[in-house]
Motif scaffolding. Structure first.
Motif, short mmCIF file in Angstrom:
data_model
loop_
_atom_site.label_atom_id
_atom_site.label_comp_id
_atom_site.label_asym_id
_atom_site.label_seq_id
_atom_site.Cartn_x
_atom_site.Cartn_y
_atom_site.Cartn_z
N CYS A 180 -66.02 -38.58 -37.10
CA CYS A 180 -66.82 -38.08 -38.06
C CYS A 180 -66.30 -36.97 -38.86
N HIS A 203 -67.30 -34.01 -36.55
CA HIS A 203 -66.64 -33.87 -35.30
C HIS A 203 -65.18 -33.39 -35.62
N HIS A 218 -67.68 -39.35 -30.98
CA HIS A 218 -68.57 -38.77 -30.42
C HIS A 218 -69.87 -38.71 -30.69
N CYS A 219 -70.09 -39.62 -31.66
CA CYS A 219 -71.61 -39.93 -32.29
C CYS A 219 -71.69 -40.92 -33.03
N CYS A 274 -67.69 -42.65 -35.00
CA CYS A 274 -67.14 -41.82 -34.60
C CYS A 274 -67.06 -41.94 -32.92
ZN LIG Z 1 -69.17 -37.53 -34.52
#
Ligand SMILES: [Zn+2]
Ligand SMILES: [Zn+2]
Lengths: 173, 358
Positions: free
Chosen positions: A33, A36, A10-11, A8
């Motif tokens: 993901c 998110h 963001h993560c 993802c």
């Molecule tokens: Zn994420």
């Protein structure tokens, strides 16, 4: 789900939403993901028509579920908060309101650089921009009657002028 | 005076200061910072910096000019991605790269000068980390060299720079001058006299960072400390150097020397006991763990510095702090496989360097 693993944006979780969107006139790939994607207000693939998906993704920044993203590198505010690191030079502008106090706190309240500037002699563009900025600040300082600061700014401006730069310690080729 | 054992140690404060270093963090404009860059982008940064640095010390702005040095001035470029684990650790034990840098697997490399006093990490947290190392306290010399490298590289690369924040770094707290000035000090006596916490508190108030022998989380090797500046904004490079080399380091050195003097005067028997136990152990042990070796080296070093061990060279002890590290022992003897073999090699190396007994 046989696609190659792609984290993802963001993560570290696997991305399940993959899309190409246009942000600020630039084609950008977005991988999110499940969490998110939902946080960004995106329904899972298959649940929404593709055009709607694109429209929502393009508003990821505007919706600010995780704060704004850097238009240059895509680094999100969430990325910054979790890693403590910025993604590129433009992030300093994109996250200015958060970054500035962080920097000032880390440096005992100092609010600006007073050390050396890059030596690259042919970097006229960068020098010109810096000069412009300093001249603007000088104007403000003078009109606010901050004479000590104005004097500091004048010194910096003097250092930036070509003659000073050519004779400086950076003359090494 | 001159026949006082260890008096030549005052030269460069080598009785207290093991080494010093100046490090600069820089990023190449036009690329995302390392953490955000793709592997192909990191490769490109690597090639760009390597091309800009050129082949040798002269091309990075270091005069070279050591007597008899010619072709030997070439920089060694070490690609970490294809380097075995032990060799990475070796670089880290020699303080040439950070632990984080040594362990990563994305494209990264370090350039090292033949005398290892200069290294250039590419793709650590920032694209470029310039590091100049010196033994003893030679901060001004290290600072000048780092500035020359900065000027040389900055003449060929566009470093990311912001009119307000100065040099831009991946971590926003490193902006401004992007400089770290640091010393590795041996504060054994201040530990014994329980004054080390005072030093740490004072350092904190002065916005200094105090870390262990190998940086963060390495308290096992407890009597060595790295002290470095944290503030890099709102101060000039020269101002930082003046404060650090002109005030802070002399104060720390004087404080440790005073603690040593007090120990010699008031607790001589206790001090002798620790020093002589230490040297006996290092000269006789057959199996030596790293923590124990470092602990005894520390006592012995203190003894040598205050003149209790006339035959023992402080420089030898300083070298041993590196030579007794795991990867160094394993590099010197590739046959080492087990923990016990490593301990045996450590004990042998110490005995050989310090004079075996019996
Ligand atoms: Zn994420
Ligand atoms: Zn960015």
């Amino acid at each position: 789900m046989a696609a190659p693993f792609r984290p993802c944006d963001h993560c570290p979780k696997p991305a399940v939403v993959h899309n190409t969107v246009i942000v600020n006139g630039q084609m950008t790939e977005v991988h999110l993901c499940e969490d998110h994607a939902q946080a960004a207000g995106i329904q899972m693939p298959g649940q929404a028509p593709i055009h709607q998906l694109l429209g929502q993704l393009a508003q990821v920044g505007a919706a600010r579920p995780r704060g704004p993203s850097c238009p240059e590198c895509g680094h999100s505010f969430h990325d910054f908060k979790t890693s403590g690191l910025l993604g590129c030079a433009a992030c300093y502008e994109a996250f200015a309101s958060t970054v500035a106090p962080v920097i000032e706190r880390a440096h005992g309240g100092a609010t600006e650089h007073v050390g050396s500037a890059p030596t690259r002699a042919d970097n006229a563009r960068q020098r010109a921009a810096l000069l412009q900025q300093l001249l603007r600040e000088l104007e403000q300082a003078v009109s606010a009657e901050q004479y000590e600061r104005a004097a500091q700014l004048r010194d910096k401006i003097k250092d930036l002028r070509p003659t000073a730069a050519a004779g400086g310690p950076e003359a090494a080729q | 005076m001159s026949n006082l054992p260890g008096s030549d140690l005052l030269n460069g404060d080598r009785d207290v200061v093991m080494s010093c270093r100046v490090r600069l963090a820089r990023n190449v404009a036009g690329f995302p910072f390392v953490g955000r860059a793709t592997h192909p982008q990191r490769r490109e940064v690597l090639e760009t910096v390597r091309a800009a640095a050129g082949p040798d010390e002269a091309s990075v702005g270091l005069a070279g000019g050591r007597v008899g040095a010619d072709a030997a001035e070439r920089l060694a470029w070490i690609d970490l991605t294809s380097l075995p684990k032990r060799d990475r650790q070796l670089l880290w034990e020699r303080h040439l790269v950070s632990k984080q840098f040594a362990e990563g697997d994305s494209p990264r490399a370090v350039a090292v000068s033949p005398d290892e006093r200069f290294s250039l990490m590419v793709n650590e947290e920032d694209h470029v980390r310039i590091q100049v190392l010196r033994s003893g306290n030679a901060l001004r010399n290290a600072f000048d060299a780092a500035m020359r490298v900065d000027a040389a590289l900055g003449g060929r690369l566009d470093f990311a720079f912001h009119p307000r924040w100065g040099y831009l770094t991946a971590c926003p707290t490193n902006v401004g001058c992007g400089i770290r000035i640091g010393v590795m000090v041996h504060l054994r006596a201040l530990r014994v006299t329980n004054e080390i916490e005072k030093v740490k508190r004072a350092a904190k108030e002065l916005h200094l960072a105090v870390r262990g022998f190998h940086g963060e989380g390495s308290d096992a090797t407890g009597d060595w400390f790295q002290i470095s500046n944290q503030r890099t904004l709102g101060v000039t490079e020269a101002g930082l150097l003046e404060e650090f080399a002109g005030r802070i380091v002399p104060a720390v050195v004087a404080y440790e020397r005073e603690a040593r003097r007090v120990l010699m005067e008031r607790q001589r028997t206790l001090l002798e006991d620790r020093v002589f136990r230490g040297i006996s152990l290092l000269r006789s042990a057959r199996l030596l763990g790293l923590d124990e070796a470092m602990k005894q080296l520390s006592s012995v070093r203190l003894g040598a510095c205050v003149g209790l061990l006339p035959g023992v060279s402080v420089d030898t002890l300083t070298r041993l702090t590196i030579q007794l590290q795991s990867a160094h022992l394993r590099a010197a003897d590739p046959a080492i496989e087990t923990e016990e073999e490593e301990k045996a090699a450590r004990a042998r190396t110490a005995r050989t360097a310090l004079g075996e007994w019996p």
